[in-house]
Design a protein around this motif. Structure first.
Motif, mmCIF file in Angstrom:
data_model
loop_
_atom_site.group_PDB
_atom_site.id
_atom_site.type_symbol
_atom_site.label_atom_id
_atom_site.label_comp_id
_atom_site.label_asym_id
_atom_site.label_seq_id
_atom_site.Cartn_x
_atom_site.Cartn_y
_atom_site.Cartn_z
ATOM 1 N N ALA A 97 42.571 59.808 9.620
ATOM 2 C CA ALA A 97 41.958 58.889 10.592
ATOM 3 C C ALA A 97 40.456 58.781 10.321
ATOM 4 C CB ALA A 97 42.192 59.401 12.005
ATOM 5 N N LEU A 98 39.921 57.596 10.549
ATOM 6 C CA LEU A 98 38.483 57.388 10.384
ATOM 7 C C LEU A 98 37.725 58.025 11.540
ATOM 8 C CD1 LEU A 98 38.486 53.653 9.236
ATOM 9 C CD2 LEU A 98 38.203 55.681 7.827
ATOM 10 N N ARG A 99 36.496 58.437 11.270
ATOM 11 C CA ARG A 99 35.679 59.077 12.312
ATOM 12 C C ARG A 99 35.211 58.103 13.363
ATOM 13 N NH1 ARG A 99 31.051 62.444 9.406
ATOM 14 N NH2 ARG A 99 29.907 61.264 10.946
ATOM 15 N N PHE A 100 34.945 56.858 12.961
ATOM 16 C CA PHE A 100 34.359 55.892 13.881
ATOM 17 C C PHE A 100 35.223 54.649 13.973
ATOM 18 C CE2 PHE A 100 30.743 58.177 11.918
ATOM 19 C CZ PHE A 100 30.274 58.820 13.054
ATOM 20 N N SER A 101 35.059 53.914 15.067
ATOM 21 C CA SER A 101 35.736 52.634 15.275
ATOM 22 C C SER A 101 34.684 51.553 15.449
ATOM 23 C CB SER A 101 36.609 52.686 16.524
ATOM 24 O OG SER A 101 37.603 53.669 16.392
ATOM 25 N N VAL A 102 35.101 50.292 15.256
ATOM 26 C CA VAL A 102 34.193 49.179 15.508
ATOM 27 C C VAL A 102 33.730 49.267 16.957
ATOM 28 C CG1 VAL A 102 34.022 46.669 15.679
ATOM 29 C CG2 VAL A 102 35.219 47.710 13.742
ATOM 30 N N GLY A 103 32.419 49.135 17.155
ATOM 31 C CA GLY A 103 31.839 49.197 18.497
ATOM 32 C C GLY A 103 31.255 50.546 18.856
ATOM 33 N N ASP A 104 31.585 51.590 18.092
ATOM 34 C CA ASP A 104 31.032 52.912 18.378
ATOM 35 C C ASP A 104 29.529 52.921 18.171
ATOM 36 O OD1 ASP A 104 33.537 53.914 18.917
ATOM 37 O OD2 ASP A 104 33.655 55.175 17.128
ATOM 38 N N VAL A 105 28.820 53.617 19.050
ATOM 39 C CA VAL A 105 27.378 53.809 18.907
ATOM 40 C C VAL A 105 27.180 55.044 18.031
ATOM 41 C CG1 VAL A 105 25.231 54.313 20.132
ATOM 42 C CG2 VAL A 105 26.906 52.745 21.135
ATOM 43 N N VAL A 106 26.358 54.897 16.996
ATOM 44 C CA VAL A 106 26.147 55.971 16.030
ATOM 45 C C VAL A 106 24.667 56.114 15.714
ATOM 46 C CG1 VAL A 106 28.416 55.682 14.949
ATOM 47 C CG2 VAL A 106 26.474 54.383 14.087
ATOM 48 N N GLU A 107 24.332 57.152 14.985
ATOM 49 C CA GLU A 107 23.004 57.312 14.420
ATOM 50 C C GLU A 107 23.149 57.386 12.910
ATOM 51 O OE1 GLU A 107 21.176 60.753 16.174
ATOM 52 O OE2 GLU A 107 20.260 59.531 17.747
ATOM 53 N N ALA A 108 22.260 56.706 12.200
ATOM 54 C CA ALA A 108 22.297 56.698 10.735
ATOM 55 C C ALA A 108 20.967 57.220 10.213
ATOM 56 C CB ALA A 108 22.549 55.284 10.226
ATOM 57 N N ASN A 109 21.029 58.018 9.152
ATOM 58 C CA ASN A 109 19.818 58.570 8.562
ATOM 59 C C ASN A 109 19.339 57.626 7.466
ATOM 60 O OD1 ASN A 109 17.752 60.072 7.538
ATOM 61 N ND2 ASN A 109 18.953 61.926 7.219
ATOM 62 N N CYS A 110 18.372 56.794 7.788
ATOM 63 C CA CYS A 110 17.757 55.832 6.855
ATOM 64 C C CYS A 110 16.293 56.218 6.714
ATOM 65 C CB CYS A 110 17.913 54.406 7.373
ATOM 66 S SG CYS A 110 19.596 53.926 7.729
ATOM 67 N N GLU A 111 16.045 57.364 6.075
ATOM 68 C CA GLU A 111 14.757 58.024 5.970
ATOM 69 C C GLU A 111 14.327 58.624 7.298
ATOM 70 O OE1 GLU A 111 11.682 56.023 3.789
ATOM 71 O OE2 GLU A 111 13.117 55.156 2.379
ATOM 72 N N GLU A 112 14.853 58.122 8.372
ATOM 73 C CA GLU A 112 14.716 58.712 9.708
ATOM 74 C C GLU A 112 15.941 58.279 10.504
ATOM 75 O OE1 GLU A 112 12.089 55.983 12.498
ATOM 76 O OE2 GLU A 112 11.040 56.374 10.621
ATOM 77 N N TRP A 113 16.293 59.028 11.520
ATOM 78 C CA TRP A 113 17.489 58.713 12.300
ATOM 79 C C TRP A 113 17.258 57.467 13.143
ATOM 80 C CZ3 TRP A 113 22.036 60.735 11.277
ATOM 81 C CH2 TRP A 113 22.078 61.935 10.567
ATOM 82 N N GLN A 114 18.192 56.526 13.020
ATOM 83 C CA GLN A 114 18.104 55.276 13.774
ATOM 84 C C GLN A 114 19.426 55.021 14.483
ATOM 85 O OE1 GLN A 114 16.974 52.065 11.205
ATOM 86 N NE2 GLN A 114 15.236 53.173 10.347
ATOM 87 N N ALA A 115 19.334 54.505 15.711
ATOM 88 C CA ALA A 115 20.534 54.175 16.475
ATOM 89 C C ALA A 115 21.155 52.904 15.907
ATOM 90 C CB ALA A 115 20.180 53.975 17.944
ATOM 91 N N GLY A 116 22.464 52.800 16.001
ATOM 92 C CA GLY A 116 23.159 51.610 15.519
ATOM 93 C C GLY A 116 24.534 51.508 16.146
ATOM 94 N N THR A 117 25.214 50.427 15.804
ATOM 95 C CA THR A 117 26.571 50.187 16.283
ATOM 96 C C THR A 117 27.434 49.824 15.089
ATOM 97 O OG1 THR A 117 25.697 49.347 18.369
ATOM 98 C CG2 THR A 117 27.983 48.805 17.857
ATOM 99 N N VAL A 118 28.641 50.387 15.014
ATOM 100 C CA VAL A 118 29.560 50.075 13.928
ATOM 101 C C VAL A 118 30.053 48.648 14.120
ATOM 102 C CG1 VAL A 118 31.757 50.648 12.815
ATOM 103 C CG2 VAL A 118 30.260 52.482 13.660
ATOM 104 N N LEU A 119 29.785 47.769 13.136
ATOM 105 C CA LEU A 119 30.166 46.377 13.202
ATOM 106 C C LEU A 119 31.462 46.085 12.468
ATOM 107 C CD1 LEU A 119 26.692 44.722 12.549
ATOM 108 C CD2 LEU A 119 27.806 45.182 14.752
#
Length: 126
Positions: A97-119
């Protein structure tokens, strides 16, 4: 040793595991081959190898039919092969099973942690 199961494999995980297997057991691994269902791919992945020589590809001639059960079949022929180790290695590449689903709120490390949503989810050939 043969391994067969219904389901799909993660192609990248399988390649890494096979590479490690060849490096560690090539002299005792006489021949290995398989026909695999890879997540996100309509073609069957067909491979074969002898010792450290490996050849595998998605074959346009062999596509999964809509009414066909997607399964994986692998055969290993050699000397002193450990069935449990081979089965565990193959099953470790099975898609879960995948860890995330479309619509989940996540944080991504893009040189610093940024909030995002799985599209969108992408797993074509994973």
């Amino acid at each position: 040793v043969s391994v067969r199961f219904e389901g799909e494999l993660n192609h990248q995980e399988l390649r890494m595991w096979l590479s490690e297997l060849m490096q560690n057991t090539a002299k005792d691994l006489f021949r290995y081959k398989g026909v695999l269902a890879v997540k996100g791919m309509p073609e069957k992945f067909v491979f074969q190898g002898v010792h450290m020589l490996f050849n595998g590809s998605f074959d346009e001639r062999f596509r999964w039919r809509d009414d066909e059960v997607r399964e994986c079949r692998l055969v290993f022929i050699g000397r002193n092969l450990d069935r449990e180790v081979l089965e565990r290695g193959v099953m470790g590449c099975k898609v879960g099973a995948l860890r995330f689903s479309v619509g989940d709120v996540v944080e991504a490390n893009c040189e610093e942690w940024q909030a995002g949503t799985v599209l969108k989810l992408w797993d074509e050939g994973n």
